[in-house]
Scaffold this active site. Structure first.
Site, PDB file in Angstrom:
ATOM      1  N   SER A 126       3.812  28.928   3.087  1.00 46.67           N
ATOM      2  CA  SER A 126       3.405  30.045   3.935  1.00 46.67           C
ATOM      3  C   SER A 126       4.548  31.011   4.172  1.00 46.67           C
ATOM      4  CB  SER A 126       2.847  29.539   5.273  1.00 46.67           C
ATOM      5  OG  SER A 126       3.613  28.489   5.761  1.00 46.67           O
ATOM      6  N   HIS A 147      -2.044  30.610  -1.232  1.00 48.68           N
ATOM      7  CA  HIS A 147      -1.846  30.402   0.202  1.00 48.68           C
ATOM      8  C   HIS A 147      -3.185  30.307   0.927  1.00 48.68           C
ATOM      9  CE1 HIS A 147      -0.113  31.904   4.271  1.00 48.68           C
ATOM     10  NE2 HIS A 147      -0.109  30.590   4.203  1.00 48.68           N
ATOM     11  N   GLU A 159      -4.477  33.918  -0.162  1.00 51.15           N
ATOM     12  CA  GLU A 159      -3.541  34.925  -0.658  1.00 51.15           C
ATOM     13  C   GLU A 159      -2.980  34.408  -1.994  1.00 51.15           C
ATOM     14  OE1 GLU A 159      -1.767  36.802   3.523  1.00 51.15           O
ATOM     15  OE2 GLU A 159      -0.619  35.271   2.485  1.00 51.15           O
ATOM     16  N   ASN A 197       0.807  36.928   7.577  1.00 55.18           N
ATOM     17  CA  ASN A 197       1.889  36.590   8.506  1.00 55.18           C
ATOM     18  C   ASN A 197       2.831  37.756   8.753  1.00 55.18           C
ATOM     19  OD1 ASN A 197       1.155  34.050   9.298  1.00 55.18           O
ATOM     20  ND2 ASN A 197       2.223  33.040   7.611  1.00 55.18           N
TER      21      ASN A 197
HETATM   22  P1  NAD Z   1       1.948  18.271   6.798  1.00 51.68           P
HETATM   23  O1  NAD Z   1       3.220  17.842   7.425  1.00 51.68           O
HETATM   24  O2  NAD Z   1       0.676  18.032   7.515  1.00 51.68           O
HETATM   25  O3  NAD Z   1       1.824  17.552   5.360  1.00 51.68           O
HETATM   26  C1  NAD Z   1       2.846  17.525   4.401  1.00 51.68           C
HETATM   27  C2  NAD Z   1       2.686  16.262   3.581  1.00 51.68           C
HETATM   28  O4  NAD Z   1       3.545  16.361   2.457  1.00 51.68           O
HETATM   29  C3  NAD Z   1       3.103  15.004   4.341  1.00 51.68           C
HETATM   30  O5  NAD Z   1       2.086  14.046   4.265  1.00 51.68           O
HETATM   31  C4  NAD Z   1       4.377  14.543   3.632  1.00 51.68           C
HETATM   32  O6  NAD Z   1       4.500  13.140   3.574  1.00 51.68           O
HETATM   33  C5  NAD Z   1       4.178  15.125   2.259  1.00 51.68           C
HETATM   34  N1  NAD Z   1       5.414  15.387   1.525  1.00 51.68           N
HETATM   35  C6  NAD Z   1       6.549  15.948   2.004  1.00 51.68           C
HETATM   36  N2  NAD Z   1       7.445  16.073   0.999  1.00 51.68           N
HETATM   37  C7  NAD Z   1       6.862  15.602  -0.128  1.00 51.68           C
HETATM   38  C8  NAD Z   1       7.260  15.507  -1.482  1.00 51.68           C
HETATM   39  N3  NAD Z   1       8.462  15.904  -1.873  1.00 51.68           N
HETATM   40  N4  NAD Z   1       6.392  14.995  -2.362  1.00 51.68           N
HETATM   41  C9  NAD Z   1       5.172  14.567  -1.973  1.00 51.68           C
HETATM   42  N5  NAD Z   1       4.727  14.639  -0.702  1.00 51.68           N
HETATM   43  C10 NAD Z   1       5.566  15.167   0.206  1.00 51.68           C
HETATM   44  O7  NAD Z   1       2.139  19.793   6.424  1.00 51.68           O
HETATM   45  P2  NAD Z   1       0.997  20.908   6.243  1.00 51.68           P
HETATM   46  O8  NAD Z   1       0.752  21.547   7.564  1.00 51.68           O
HETATM   47  O9  NAD Z   1      -0.134  20.341   5.482  1.00 51.68           O
HETATM   48  O10 NAD Z   1       1.798  21.988   5.376  1.00 51.68           O
HETATM   49  C11 NAD Z   1       2.012  21.799   3.994  1.00 51.68           C
HETATM   50  C12 NAD Z   1       2.397  23.127   3.369  1.00 51.68           C
HETATM   51  O11 NAD Z   1       1.364  24.075   3.601  1.00 51.68           O
HETATM   52  C13 NAD Z   1       3.678  23.747   3.901  1.00 51.68           C
HETATM   53  O12 NAD Z   1       4.331  24.411   2.853  1.00 51.68           O
HETATM   54  C14 NAD Z   1       3.162  24.732   4.928  1.00 51.68           C
HETATM   55  O13 NAD Z   1       4.060  25.788   5.160  1.00 51.68           O
HETATM   56  C15 NAD Z   1       1.912  25.235   4.240  1.00 51.68           C
HETATM   57  N6  NAD Z   1       0.898  25.804   5.136  1.00 51.68           N
HETATM   58  C16 NAD Z   1       0.617  25.204   6.313  1.00 51.68           C
HETATM   59  C17 NAD Z   1      -0.368  25.773   7.147  1.00 51.68           C
HETATM   60  C18 NAD Z   1      -0.722  25.118   8.451  1.00 51.68           C
HETATM   61  O14 NAD Z   1      -1.368  25.776   9.292  1.00 51.68           O
HETATM   62  N7  NAD Z   1      -0.357  23.871   8.682  1.00 51.68           N
HETATM   63  C19 NAD Z   1      -1.058  26.929   6.731  1.00 51.68           C
HETATM   64  C20 NAD Z   1      -0.761  27.489   5.489  1.00 51.68           C
HETATM   65  C21 NAD Z   1       0.226  26.927   4.708  1.00 51.68           C
END
Ligand code: NAD
Length: 518
Positions: A126, A147, A159, A197
Site C-alpha cells: 500500500s 493494490h 489500483e 492514499n
Molecule cells: P497481516 O499482518 O494481516 O498479514 C501478513 C502475513 O504475511 C502474516 O500472516 C505474516 O506471517 C506473513 N508474512 C510476513 N512476511 C512473510 C514472508 N516473507 N513470506 C511469507 N509470509 C510472510 O498484513 P495485511 O494487513 O494482510 O497486509 C499485507 C500487505 O497488504 C501489506 O503490504 C500491506 O501494506 C498491504 N495492504 C494492507 C491493507 C490493510 O488494510 N490491512 C490494505 C491494502 C494493502
C-alpha cells in the site's frame, strides 16, 4: 518474458501471506475459479486462515449470500502449501506479506527461481515503491502493483500500479484480470500513496488542522462532512483506522515526497499516538468507545422565528446559488419559517460576485475562502450546502458550519444562523476560519487529485473512480470540480495559502492551468 495469458483457463495463483489481505485475495481469486496456492512463512497459518474463511463463509450461507456448494467449491480451490517450491505452476503471484521493502524484494527474488519466466508477479503493497521492489529482479518488467482494499471481498477497487519498468502489457493483463474478478480497476503510476492514499490525505489533514487551531470540535467536523455526503467524518474515520496507522501512512507519504510541507503530519495526531489514544482499537480516540461504540451526532434545533422583513435578496449564480434558492423557496412554500417571511418577496442579484443571502443590508455569504471578519461588518459566512449537480441537492437537516464576522453586530450574529435554520440546515458555529470545514476540505481534495493527474499518476476518471470505490466518497474530485468550477476552487485555495503561508495550500499547476481552459 513472453506470454501473459491469464485467460481463458484460470491459471493457478500463488498468494503469499495469509493475513487479512492475503486471505481476502485468495477468496476472490478462488471465487473466480482459480486454484489458489496459499503460503505463509509462519507454519500452520495458511491452513488456519483457510479454516477461518470456511467458518465465515458458512455464516454467510445462513444469510443466503452463498450456497453450501459455493463454499465447498471455494474452499476446495484454496490449497495451503508449506514451501514456495510447491508453487512452480503458478501463472500469477500476489504478494501480501509484511510491509517492508527488503522482505518483499527478497521474496520476489526467491520466487524468480521457482516460477516460470512468464509468471506475473504482483505486490499488494500500500505504500512501497513498485519500482523499488522490482529493482534487482531478473525480469523487473513482470512486477506490478495490485493494490486491493480492505475488506478485499467487499471493496470494488484495485489500483494497478506500474513501476518504472513494469511492462504495459503486464499492467493491462492485471487490469483485465481484476475486472474479471469482479473488481473495478484503475491504472496508477508508482508514486507515494498511489491514488487513494494520496488524494485522501487532506480529508484527515484539514480536520486535524482545524482541531489544532481549535476552530471546531470533532463532533462538529464529523457532522459537517457527513452532511456533505461522506459516509464517515474524518475524526470518527481516523478513530476507526487507528491513529497509529493513519499517522504512519501520513508520515510515509511526507517522507516519500522529500518532506514536502504540503504533507506535513499533524501534532494533534502525533500526540494521540504518543498517548496511546489510538481510536476504537484502544477504546479511546477522539471519541470514547469504553461502553457502547457510538459517535455523537448533532441534532436539529427548533424552527427559527425570524424578524419581519419585506424582502430578501439572493446573490450569485451557479450550482450553489441554485441550491440556496431551492432551499429558500422550499422554506417559504412549506411555511418552515414564520409568516412574515412568507409575505416577503425574494429578489435576485445574479451578477453579484458572491453567493448568499442579503437581509436589510446584512449578508450571509457562502464561504469563498475569506474569513467573515475580512469581508466586513454585517457579514456571516456559511459552508458548502451542495456538492454535486445530480446526487446531492440541499437536504433538510444538513449540518452546516457558519461563522460570524468579528465585527458583526450581535443582532446579525444571532439572526444569521436562524436564516440557515429556516432554510432547513442545522447551523454549527465554528471559528472564523478561511474556507470553514467542507469547502476547504473539498478544495484540498480537488487540488490533490489535480496534482496527481498533472503528474501523470492517474487519469481524472481514474481518480474519481478510485475515491468513490476505494474510500466511498460521495463524488469524485473532478465531479466536484465540474460543479464548483476551477476559478472558485483556485481562489479559495489562494486565500488559504495567503492566510497560512507555507506549502500546504499551494495550488496545483494542473488546477491553475485548468482555469485558462474554461
Ligand atoms: P497481516 O499482518 O494481516 O498479514 C501478513 C502475513 O504475511 C502474516 O500472516 C505474516 O506471517 C506473513 N508474512 C510476513 N512476511 C512473510 C514472508 N516473507 N513470506 C511469507 N509470509 C510472510 O498484513 P495485511 O494487513 O494482510 O497486509 C499485507 C500487505 O497488504 C501489506 O503490504 C500491506 O501494506 C498491504 N495492504 C494492507 C491493507 C490493510 O488494510 N490491512 C490494505 C491494502 C494493502
Amino acid at each position: 518474458m513472453t506470454a501473459l495469458n491469464l485467460d481463458p483457463a484460470p491459471v493457478p495463483v500463488l498468494v503469499v501471506g495469509a493475513g487479512i489481505m492475503g486471505l481476502g485475495i485468495a477468496q476472490v481469486a478462488a471465487q473466480a475459479g482459480h486454484t489458489v496456492l496459499l503460503f505463509d512463512m509462519r507454519a500452520g497459518v495458511a491452513e488456519e486462515a483457510r479454516d477461518k474463511l470456511g467458518t465465515s463463509l458458512q455464516a454467510m450461507v445462513a444469510k443466503r449470500k452463498f450456497t453450501s456448494d459455493d463454499v465447498a467449491k471455494i474452499l476446495s480451490l484454496i490449497v495451503p502449501i508449506v514451501t514456495l517450491e510447491e508453487a512452480a505452476s503458478a501463472g500469477l503471484v500476489v504478494e501480501a506479506i509484511v510491509e517492508q521493502l527488503e522482505a518483499k524484494r527478497g521474496l520476489f527474488q526467491q520466487l524468480e527461481s521457482i516460477v516460470a519466466p512468464d509468471c506475473i508477479l504482483a505486490t499488494n503493497t500500500s505504500s512501497i515503491s513498485v519500482t523499488a521492489i522490482a529493482n534487482g529482479l531478473e525480469h523487473p518488467t513482470r512486477l506490478v502493483g495490485m493494490h486491493f482494499f480492505n475488506p478485499v471481498p467487499m471493496m470494488k477497487l484495485v489500483e494497478v500500479v506500474s513501476g518504472l519498468r513494469t511492462a504495459p502489457a503486464v499492467a493491462e493483463a492485471i487490469f483485465t484480470l481484476s475486472e474479471r474478478w469482479g473488481k473495478s480497476a484503475v491504472h496508477a503510476r508508482s508514486t507515494p500513496g498511489f491514488i487513494v492514499n494520496r488524494i485522501a490525505r487532506p480529508f484527515y489533514a484539514e480536520a486535524l488542522a482545524l482541531l489544532q487551531e481549535q476552530a471546531a470540535t470533532p463532533v462538529v467536523l464529523d457532522a459537517c462532512l457527513r452532511a456533505a455526503g461522506f459516509r464517515m467524518g474524518p475524526c470518527e474515520l481516523m478513530d476507526l483506522i487507528g491513529h497509529d496507522t493513519n499517522f504512519a501512512v501520513t508520515q510515509s507519504v511526507y517522507e516519500a515526497n522529500f518532506f514536502d510541507k504540503r504533507y506535513v503530519p499533524s501534532l494533534v495526531q502525533r500526540e494521540m499516538v504518543d498517548g496511546g489514544m489510538l481510536g476504537r482499537k484502544s477504546g479511546q480516540g477522539f471519541y470514547s468507545y469504553a461502553s457502547v461504540a457510538s459517535v455523537p451526532v448533532v441534532s436539529p434545533r427548533a424552527n427559527a422565528v425570524l424578524p419581519t422583513v419585506k424582502h430578501v435578496c439572493l446573490h450569485g449564480t451557479g450550482a450553489l446559488a441554485d441550491a440556496l434558492q431551492a432551499a429558500l423557496l422550499h422554506a417559504i412554500e412549506s411555511s418552515l419559517v414564520n409568516s412574515s417571511l412568507v409575505r416577503a418577496t425574494v429578489q435576485y442579484a445574479p451578477d453579484s460576485d458572491w453567493v448568499g443571502l442579503e437581509v436589510a443590508g446584512c449578508q450571509l455569504r457562502l464561504t469563498d475562502g475569506r474569513c467573515a471578519t475580512q469581508l466586513g461588518k454585517e457579514v456571516c459566512v456559511f459552508d458548502l450546502p451542495v456538492l454535486t449537480q445530480s446526487s446531492r441537492a440541499v437536504t433538510a437537516n444538513s449540518v452546516l458550519a457558519w461563522a460570524p464576522s468579528g465585527r458583526a453586530s450581535s443582532a446579525w450574529a444571532k439572526q444569521a444562523p436562524q436564516w440557515l435554520e429556516a432554510m432547513g440546515f442545522i447551523p454549527q458555529q465554528v471559528a472564523d476560519t478561511p474556507g470553514l470545514v467542507v469547502a476547504r476540505t473539498i478544495a484540498m481534495l480537488v487540488n490533490e487529485a489535480a496534482d496527481a493527474v498533472h503528474q501523470g499518476v492517474c487519469s481524472a476518471p481514474a481518480a474519481d473512480a478510485a475515491m468513490k470505490l476505494g474510500v466511498n466518497y460521495p463524488a469524485g474530485p473532478f465531479e466536484w470540480l465540474a460543479t464548483l468550477g476551477s476559478a472558485p476552487v483556485c481562489a479559495l485555495l489562494d486565500v488559504l495559502d495567503t492566510h497560512y503561508r507555507g506549502e500546504r495550500y499551494r495550488v496545483s499547476p494542473g488546477l491553475r492551468h485548468s482555469l485558462w481552459k474554461n
